[in-house]
Design an enzyme around this catalytic site. Structure first.
Site, PDB file in Angstrom:
ATOM      1  CD  GLU A   1     -12.689   4.786  -0.484  1.00  0.00           C
ATOM      2  OE1 GLU A   1     -12.379   3.613  -0.787  1.00  0.00           O
ATOM      3  OE2 GLU A   1     -13.001   5.623  -1.337  1.00  0.00           O
TER       4      GLU A   1
ATOM      5  CB  ALA B   1     -11.715  -2.428  -3.325  1.00  0.00           C
TER       6      ALA B   1
ATOM      7  CD  GLU C   1      -7.950   4.197  -2.743  1.00  0.00           C
ATOM      8  OE1 GLU C   1      -7.146   5.010  -2.227  1.00  0.00           O
ATOM      9  OE2 GLU C   1      -8.922   3.734  -2.130  1.00  0.00           O
TER      10      GLU C   1
ATOM     11  N   GLY D   1     -10.517   1.196   0.336  1.00  0.00           N
ATOM     12  CA  GLY D   1     -11.916   0.937   0.700  1.00  0.00           C
ATOM     13  C   GLY D   1     -12.101   0.671   2.187  1.00  0.00           C
TER      14      GLY D   1
HETATM   15  N1  CAA Z   1      -7.011  -6.946  -2.160  1.00  0.00           N
HETATM   16  C1  CAA Z   1      -6.777  -8.256  -2.290  1.00  0.00           C
HETATM   17  N2  CAA Z   1      -5.887  -8.926  -1.549  1.00  0.00           N
HETATM   18  C2  CAA Z   1      -5.195  -8.213  -0.614  1.00  0.00           C
HETATM   19  C3  CAA Z   1      -5.402  -6.839  -0.420  1.00  0.00           C
HETATM   20  C4  CAA Z   1      -6.380  -6.200  -1.236  1.00  0.00           C
HETATM   21  N3  CAA Z   1      -6.664  -4.907  -1.099  1.00  0.00           N
HETATM   22  N4  CAA Z   1      -4.560  -6.427   0.542  1.00  0.00           N
HETATM   23  C5  CAA Z   1      -3.867  -7.494   0.948  1.00  0.00           C
HETATM   24  N5  CAA Z   1      -4.244  -8.585   0.253  1.00  0.00           N
HETATM   25  C6  CAA Z   1      -3.761  -9.938   0.381  1.00  0.00           C
HETATM   26  C7  CAA Z   1      -2.381 -10.095  -0.268  1.00  0.00           C
HETATM   27  O1  CAA Z   1      -2.501 -10.276  -1.656  1.00  0.00           O
HETATM   28  C8  CAA Z   1      -1.867 -11.304   0.466  1.00  0.00           C
HETATM   29  O2  CAA Z   1      -2.477 -12.465  -0.085  1.00  0.00           O
HETATM   30  P1  CAA Z   1      -1.552 -13.697  -0.652  1.00  0.00           P
HETATM   31  O3  CAA Z   1      -0.877 -14.194   0.593  1.00  0.00           O
HETATM   32  O4  CAA Z   1      -2.565 -14.631  -1.211  1.00  0.00           O
HETATM   33  O5  CAA Z   1      -0.626 -13.091  -1.622  1.00  0.00           O
HETATM   34  C9  CAA Z   1      -2.434 -11.146   1.875  1.00  0.00           C
HETATM   35  O6  CAA Z   1      -3.533 -10.260   1.751  1.00  0.00           O
HETATM   36  C10 CAA Z   1      -1.462 -10.551   2.862  1.00  0.00           C
HETATM   37  O7  CAA Z   1      -0.987  -9.317   2.321  1.00  0.00           O
HETATM   38  P2  CAA Z   1       0.566  -8.950   2.176  1.00  0.00           P
HETATM   39  O8  CAA Z   1       1.373 -10.212   1.995  1.00  0.00           O
HETATM   40  O9  CAA Z   1       0.687  -7.894   1.149  1.00  0.00           O
HETATM   41  O10 CAA Z   1       0.844  -8.391   3.639  1.00  0.00           O
HETATM   42  P3  CAA Z   1       1.953  -7.308   4.047  1.00  0.00           P
HETATM   43  O11 CAA Z   1       1.982  -7.319   5.541  1.00  0.00           O
HETATM   44  O12 CAA Z   1       3.225  -7.536   3.334  1.00  0.00           O
HETATM   45  O13 CAA Z   1       1.370  -5.901   3.540  1.00  0.00           O
HETATM   46  C11 CAA Z   1      -0.373  -4.255   3.168  1.00  0.00           C
HETATM   47  C12 CAA Z   1       0.158  -5.401   4.087  1.00  0.00           C
HETATM   48  C13 CAA Z   1       0.575  -3.069   3.284  1.00  0.00           C
HETATM   49  C14 CAA Z   1      -1.737  -3.878   3.721  1.00  0.00           C
HETATM   50  C15 CAA Z   1      -0.451  -4.755   1.727  1.00  0.00           C
HETATM   51  O14 CAA Z   1      -1.162  -5.969   1.700  1.00  0.00           O
HETATM   52  C16 CAA Z   1      -1.129  -3.805   0.787  1.00  0.00           C
HETATM   53  O15 CAA Z   1      -0.546  -2.802   0.393  1.00  0.00           O
HETATM   54  N6  CAA Z   1      -2.405  -4.107   0.404  1.00  0.00           N
HETATM   55  C17 CAA Z   1      -3.122  -3.351  -0.582  1.00  0.00           C
HETATM   56  C18 CAA Z   1      -3.638  -2.040   0.003  1.00  0.00           C
HETATM   57  C19 CAA Z   1      -4.337  -1.236  -1.061  1.00  0.00           C
HETATM   58  O16 CAA Z   1      -3.782  -0.840  -2.060  1.00  0.00           O
HETATM   59  N7  CAA Z   1      -5.644  -0.946  -0.834  1.00  0.00           N
HETATM   60  C20 CAA Z   1      -6.427  -0.193  -1.750  1.00  0.00           C
HETATM   61  C21 CAA Z   1      -7.181  -1.090  -2.698  1.00  0.00           C
HETATM   62  S1  CAA Z   1      -7.992  -0.207  -3.994  1.00  0.00           S
HETATM   63  C22 CAA Z   1      -9.414   0.403  -3.301  1.00  0.00           C
HETATM   64  O17 CAA Z   1      -9.726   0.162  -2.153  1.00  0.00           O
HETATM   65  C23 CAA Z   1     -10.259   1.222  -4.235  1.00  0.00           C
HETATM   66  C24 CAA Z   1     -11.452   1.839  -3.614  1.00  0.00           C
HETATM   67  O18 CAA Z   1     -11.428   2.940  -3.119  1.00  0.00           O
HETATM   68  C25 CAA Z   1     -12.713   1.159  -3.670  1.00  0.00           C
END
Ligand code: CAA
Length: 261
Positions: free
Chosen positions: A116, A68, A136, A113
């Site tokens: 999921e 998400a 999460e 998400g």
């Molecule tokens: N939401 C919003 N933006 C996201 C995102 C997310 N889930 N995941 C990545 N991005 C964005 C980053 O903010 C970044 O944008 P900027 O360049 O503008 O800062 C861009 O995508 C590239 O990401 P990274 O620079 O972080 O890339 P990386 O290669 O260093 O890392 C990653 C990749 C490990 C996937 C890392 O991006 C990450 O950990 N993302 C979040 C994953 C996460 O926590 N997902 C769960 C979300 S909560 C959820 O989903 C709840 C639910 O059940 C509904």
């Protein structure tokens, strides 16, 4: 509705839907969820007779969907969180119940998400670089789009507990070993593999396929008795022209020509 974040291609009834927010690793923001809802609850159903199957994938080679959109989380309270989760459940149920096969072609990160969403599809094919996880708890929340329920269905309670509580990411080969994904292939073969499976399914009777989806889903639906659902679905399929054609073709030693009637 004008689609902004979903891109569609349709090749002879085989629809590919690409979630296209590559700069945000295809994170599911509100607009993307709205578009998924629009397609799976409305536009796709309206065109169902012309659809043979759907491949759902993410833009680029790095992410299927990284979760998400965390940037939309700030300021969310309990009421807002419940509304978001309920809405996500409704949309993902629409995908899970879609009466044509929906295959997730997981081309990279499938986190939160994103994992999921892949789990709500009927099957998952992934590329070798795919990574799966429910991170999460790193954010102080739990999965809200069905992760605590569907992960158990695929990999069992013990392993699901571990992944949900540690937020560990698993690689494609482990996801395959655990039963989370059906096949692992090279990135460049991903869409072709998904398409080959859809083509095989499209050679069967579409009414029977729709009833398979409904009957298998009934097993996991506490409001239903799955065996009862199978009895009703079996009865519904025996009343079709496709059944007459399928059985006749077998007796006549020829390939069946199903019409979906
Ligand atoms: N939401 C919003 N933006 C996201 C995102 C997310 N889930 N995941 C990545 N991005 C964005 C980053 O903010 C970044 O944008 P900027 O360049 O503008 O800062 C861009 O995508 C590239 O990401 P990274 O620079 O972080 O890339 P990386 O290669 O260093 O890392 C990653 C990749 C490990 C996937 C890392 O991006 C990450 O950990 N993302 C979040 C994953 C996460 O926590 N997902 C769960 C979300 S909560 C959820 O989903 C709840 C639910 O059940 C509904």
């Amino acid at each position: 509705m004008e689609y902004q974040n979903l891109q569609f291609s349709n090749d002879n009834g085989f629809v590919t839907i690409t979630i296209s927010r590559e700069k945000a690793l295809n994170a599911l923001n509100k607009q993307t969820m709205l578009e998924l809802e629009q397609y799976f609850s409305k536009d796709g159903l309206e065109k169902i007779d012309s659809i043979k199957g759907i491949i759902l994938t993410g833009a680029g080679t790095k992410a299927f969907v990284a979760g998400a959109d965390i940037k939309e989380f700030l300021g969310m309270d309990t009421e807002g969180g419940m509304a978001m989760a309920q809405r996500g459940h409704d949309i993902f149920f629409a995908i899970e119940r879609f009466p044509r096969p929906v295959i997730a072609a997981v081309n990279g990160f499938a986190l939160g998400g994103g994992c999921e969403l892949a789990m709500a599809c009927h099957m998952r094919i992934c590329s070798e670089n795919a990574r799966f996880g429910q991170p999460e708890v790193n954010l102080g929340i739990i999965p809200g789009y069905g992760g605590t329920q569907r992960l158990i269905q695929y990999i069992g309670k013990g392993k699901a507990m571990e992944l949900l509580m540690t937020a560990d990411m698993i690689k494609a080969d482990e996801a395959h070993r655990l039963g989370l994904v059906n096949h692992v292939v090279a990135q460049e073969e991903l869409l072709a593999k998904a398409r080959a499976i859809l083509e095989k399914i499209a050679s069967k009777g579409p009414l029977a396929i729709a009833k398979i989806i409904a009957s298998v889903n009934a097993y996991f639906d506490h409001q239903q008795d799955g065996f009862n659902s199978e009895v009703r679905s079996f009865g519904a399929t025996t009343g079709t022209s496709d059944f007459v054609e399928g059985a006749t073709a077998f007796v006549e030693k020829r390939k069946a020509n199903f019409t979906g009637k």
